[in-house]
Design an enzyme around this catalytic site. Structure first.
Site, PDB file in Angstrom:
ATOM      1  N   ARG A  18       0.886  -1.160  -0.036  1.00  0.00           N
ATOM      2  CA  ARG A  18      -0.071  -0.146  -0.041  1.00  0.00           C
ATOM      3  C   ARG A  18       0.749   1.054   0.108  1.00  0.00           C
ATOM      4  NH1 ARG A  18      -3.790  -2.040   4.888  1.00  0.00           N
ATOM      5  NH2 ARG A  18      -2.007  -3.508   5.097  1.00  0.00           N
ATOM      6  N   THR A  80       0.781 -12.872   9.185  1.00  0.00           N
ATOM      7  CA  THR A  80       1.485 -12.572  10.689  1.00  0.00           C
ATOM      8  C   THR A  80       2.047 -13.733  11.469  1.00  0.00           C
ATOM      9  OG1 THR A  80      -0.559 -11.907  11.537  1.00  0.00           O
ATOM     10  CG2 THR A  80       0.812 -10.321  10.758  1.00  0.00           C
ATOM     11  N   ASN A 177      -7.633  -4.498  17.448  1.00  0.00           N
ATOM     12  CA  ASN A 177      -6.140  -4.949  17.774  1.00  0.00           C
ATOM     13  C   ASN A 177      -5.363  -3.872  17.095  1.00  0.00           C
ATOM     14  OD1 ASN A 177      -4.013  -6.530  17.911  1.00  0.00           O
ATOM     15  ND2 ASN A 177      -4.432  -7.558  16.039  1.00  0.00           N
ATOM     16  N   TYR A 356      28.896  31.938   0.848  1.00  0.00           N
ATOM     17  CA  TYR A 356      28.860  30.602   1.106  1.00  0.00           C
ATOM     18  C   TYR A 356      30.285  30.305   1.774  1.00  0.00           C
ATOM     19  CZ  TYR A 356      30.073  25.833  -0.138  1.00  0.00           C
ATOM     20  OH  TYR A 356      30.249  24.576   0.019  1.00  0.00           O
ATOM     21  N   ALA A 370      29.657  40.761   3.431  1.00  0.00           N
ATOM     22  CA  ALA A 370      28.583  40.276   2.682  1.00  0.00           C
ATOM     23  C   ALA A 370      29.352  39.844   1.398  1.00  0.00           C
ATOM     24  CB  ALA A 370      27.663  41.650   2.325  1.00  0.00           C
TER      25      ALA A 370
HETATM   26  C1  UD1 Z   1      -2.729  -6.470  11.416  1.00  0.00           C
HETATM   27  C2  UD1 Z   1      -3.727  -7.296  12.164  1.00  0.00           C
HETATM   28  C3  UD1 Z   1      -4.818  -6.623  12.644  1.00  0.00           C
HETATM   29  C4  UD1 Z   1      -4.642  -5.392  13.305  1.00  0.00           C
HETATM   30  C5  UD1 Z   1      -3.593  -4.579  12.407  1.00  0.00           C
HETATM   31  C6  UD1 Z   1      -2.913  -3.246  13.381  1.00  0.00           C
HETATM   32  C7  UD1 Z   1      -3.220  -9.699  11.667  1.00  0.00           C
HETATM   33  C8  UD1 Z   1      -3.840 -11.027  10.916  1.00  0.00           C
HETATM   34  N1  UD1 Z   1      -3.999  -8.579  11.503  1.00  0.00           N
HETATM   35  O1  UD1 Z   1      -3.425  -6.339  10.098  1.00  0.00           O
HETATM   36  O2  UD1 Z   1      -5.750  -7.295  13.261  1.00  0.00           O
HETATM   37  O3  UD1 Z   1      -5.796  -4.694  13.506  1.00  0.00           O
HETATM   38  O4  UD1 Z   1      -2.328  -5.345  11.861  1.00  0.00           O
HETATM   39  O5  UD1 Z   1      -2.224  -2.424  12.541  1.00  0.00           O
HETATM   40  O6  UD1 Z   1      -2.161  -9.790  12.191  1.00  0.00           O
HETATM   41  N2  UD1 Z   1       4.037  -9.339   8.352  1.00  0.00           N
HETATM   42  C9  UD1 Z   1       4.952 -10.229   8.021  1.00  0.00           C
HETATM   43  N3  UD1 Z   1       4.739 -11.281   7.322  1.00  0.00           N
HETATM   44  C10 UD1 Z   1       3.556 -11.443   6.924  1.00  0.00           C
HETATM   45  C11 UD1 Z   1       2.630 -10.369   6.903  1.00  0.00           C
HETATM   46  C12 UD1 Z   1       2.764  -9.293   7.631  1.00  0.00           C
HETATM   47  O7  UD1 Z   1       6.185 -10.169   8.380  1.00  0.00           O
HETATM   48  O8  UD1 Z   1       3.352 -12.478   6.155  1.00  0.00           O
HETATM   49  C13 UD1 Z   1       4.249  -7.983   8.881  1.00  0.00           C
HETATM   50  C14 UD1 Z   1       4.516  -6.654   8.156  1.00  0.00           C
HETATM   51  O9  UD1 Z   1       5.645  -6.380   7.698  1.00  0.00           O
HETATM   52  C15 UD1 Z   1       4.010  -5.674   9.374  1.00  0.00           C
HETATM   53  C16 UD1 Z   1       2.822  -6.643  10.204  1.00  0.00           C
HETATM   54  O10 UD1 Z   1       3.303  -8.051   9.917  1.00  0.00           O
HETATM   55  O11 UD1 Z   1       4.846  -5.000  10.168  1.00  0.00           O
HETATM   56  C17 UD1 Z   1       1.503  -6.360  10.135  1.00  0.00           C
HETATM   57  O12 UD1 Z   1       1.171  -6.871   8.739  1.00  0.00           O
HETATM   58  P1  UD1 Z   1       0.281  -5.898   8.048  1.00  0.00           P
HETATM   59  O13 UD1 Z   1      -0.059  -6.407   6.650  1.00  0.00           O
HETATM   60  O14 UD1 Z   1       0.452  -4.451   8.001  1.00  0.00           O
HETATM   61  O15 UD1 Z   1      -1.322  -6.090   8.798  1.00  0.00           O
HETATM   62  P2  UD1 Z   1      -2.497  -5.475   8.663  1.00  0.00           P
HETATM   63  O16 UD1 Z   1      -3.532  -5.751   7.699  1.00  0.00           O
HETATM   64  O17 UD1 Z   1      -2.313  -4.320   9.036  1.00  0.00           O
HETATM   65 MG    MG Z   2      -0.394  -2.907   9.202  1.00  0.00          MG
END
Ligand code: UD1
Ligand code: MG
Length: 460
Positions: A18, A80, A177, A356, A370
């Site tokens: 994004r 995650t 969350n 400068y 100056a």
């Molecule tokens: C996530 C939470 C959501 C919460 C929100 C808060 C989950 C499923 N959802 O959604 O409940 O409200 O954050 O901001 O956890 N990442 C990895 N590997 C992956 C996917 C993500 O390391 O395979 C890392 C990303 O780099 C990031 C973090 O996990 O730092 C969160 O991932 P992101 O895709 O931003 O989750 P959200 O859709 O924001």
């Molecule tokens: Mg996020």
């Protein structure tokens, strides 16, 4: 604040699509500092036994930024929960050796999180009855895509439901969350292993860990934190929001520390800007990284300052640009349209207008007239200009480096100085003036006659 029986996992392997950027999301900056640095610094102040950073295989640049932090690679972005599991082997020895009680899981894209909040989560998890998981909750004005925290009648947390998987009733829940969790270290491995992919995105959701824990009879609870700590950066708009919050914090801290900001909303600070007492900062001033300002300094309007140290009582601006490697001595004055780079300006020295000064050492109480320019670059290399204490450089002087002007020397206005000038000498480096008495009058007569002749020709 020290919690040695805590370890941390920082998730940063996500693509960050994004952001629409070539750069990994966590390397974008707020107040001059990368998102990941904020998260790692907030954790470091907790003194955890170990912090593991989870990255994708192509994120060498992030590993470099986090130098010193052990990295676990998540081979593919499967969610995650999958990312947290990738870090587990790197903590297994601490868990098996009973050296930690809690594992904090933090997202790399949440830069405003405070150490006190992380400590409160650990404390909240350990409080009787000890919880399997504590989730950091927040109440955003628009819950949108955030996961919803489903609590029981007793207020304990029952499950986290992602917005995409939520029922209409669940989507009306305001408590969301933030992504941060504190998990009982002894349960972590089994809980992560039990997470499946039965959801709208077909991913391993870390959020499912709560329902898994509840099914095993482990109590779970929510600790709430203010919204402005929990902004998750997913887009450029989020980045701007995080920047605005951070700037408000930095301005407040500067004022708290004894600085006057005439119009705080127009002063932009870096996370590492150091500001002393009785400093006055006028409107529209921008501080890049690496600036330290001592006491009693005045920064007037419209200055751009980066990588500079400014000693007690100096006056800078309006409209001055100080670039990296600048050191302004005590009580020195730097005025409008003066650019300084990699230069030391001595105590009480003055460069008040249109100059400068690059790669230079200016002695105490020297006066830079100056329009003075140091010619420090010949297209290939940079060379040094030295100006002694109390020297007086006349207006519109060009100093062709390498060159040294001695202590107490005078340079006549309009000089091009190409050789060293001895202490107390006067150097004049300009063409001689020639005067021709009456010549202006003759020229005027001649030109007038020519003009009349032309006009006659046109009429005829
Ligand atoms: C996530 C939470 C959501 C919460 C929100 C808060 C989950 C499923 N959802 O959604 O409940 O409200 O954050 O901001 O956890 N990442 C990895 N590997 C992956 C996917 C993500 O390391 O395979 C890392 C990303 O780099 C990031 C973090 O996990 O730092 C969160 O991932 P992101 O895709 O931003 O989750 P959200 O859709 O924001
Ligand atoms: Mg996020």
């Amino acid at each position: 604040m020290s919690s040695e029986r805590v370890a941390a996992i920082v998730l940063a392997a996500g693509k960050g699509t994004r952001m629409k950027s070539e750069r990994p999301k966590v390397l974008h900056r707020v107040a001059g500092r990368t998102l990941i640095r904020y998260v790692l610094d907030a954790l470091a102040r907790l003194s955890p036994a170990r912090t593991i950073l989870v990255l994708a295989p192509d994120m060498e640049a992030v590993a470099q930024e986090a130098a010193g932090t052990p990295v676990a690679i998540q081979p593919a972005p499967l969610g995650t929960g999958h990312a947290a599991l990738a870090a587990y082997p790197a903590l297994a020895d601490l868990i098996a050796g009973d050296r930690i009680d809690d594992v904090l899981v933090v997202f790399g894209d949440t830069p405003l999180l405070a150490t006190a909040t992380l400590a409160a989560m650990v404390e909240g998890r350990r409080r009787a009855p000890e919880a399997g998981i504590v989730v950091l909750g927040m109440r955003p004005a628009e819950p949108g895509a955030y996961g919803r925290l489903v609590c029981g009648k007793d207020g304990m947390l029952e499950a986290i439901v992602e917005a995409k998987d939520a029922t209409a009733a669940q989507r009306r829940i305001g408590l969301c969350n933030s992504g941060v969790m504190a998990i009982d270290a002894r349960q972590l491995g089994a809980l992560l292993a039990a997470i499946g992919t039965d959801n709208a995105k077909g991913e391993y959701y870390l959020t499912d860990i709560v329902a898994v824990a509840r099914a095993r009879g482990l109590p779970c609870r929510v600790v709430e934190a203010p919204l402005d700590e929990l902004v998750g950066v997913n887009s450029r708009a989020d980045l701007a929001e995080a920047e605005a919050i951070m700037q408000r914090r930095l301005r407040a801290a500067a004022m708290e520390g004894g600085a006057t900001l005439t119009d705080p909303a127009t002063v932009f600070l870096s996370a590492d800007t150091v500001i002393g007492r009785d400093v006055t900062i006028g409107p529209f001033v921008n501080f890049g990284p690496g600036v330290a300002i001592a006491n009693g300094v005045e920064i007037r309007a419209f200055c751009d300052i980066a990588g500079a140290r400014i000693a007690d009582g100096a006056i800078v601006g309006p409209f001055a640009r100080l670039r990296p490697g600048t050191e302004i001595g005590a009580d020195a004055h730097v005025g409008n349209f003066v650019e300084i780079k990699q230069a030391v300006i001595g105590r009480g020295a003055k460069a008040n207008h249109l100059s400068y000064i690059g790669d230079a050492e200016i002695g105490a109480a020297a006066n830079i007239g100056a329009g003075t320019i140091t010619c420090n670059y010949d297209g290939f290399s940079k060379t040094l200009t030295r100006i002694g204490e109390g020297a007086f450089i006349g207006s519109n002087t060009v100093l062709v480096a390498p060159v040294t002007v001695g202590t107490g020397a005078y340079i006549a206005a309009g000089s091009a100085i190409t050789r060293d000038v001895a202490d107390d000498a006067l150097a004049i480096g300009r063409a001689q003036q020639i005067d021709k008495p009456g010549r202006a009058k003759i020229i005027r007569k001649m030109k007038t006659a020519e003009k009349l002749a032309r006009q006659k020709k046109v009429q005829g």
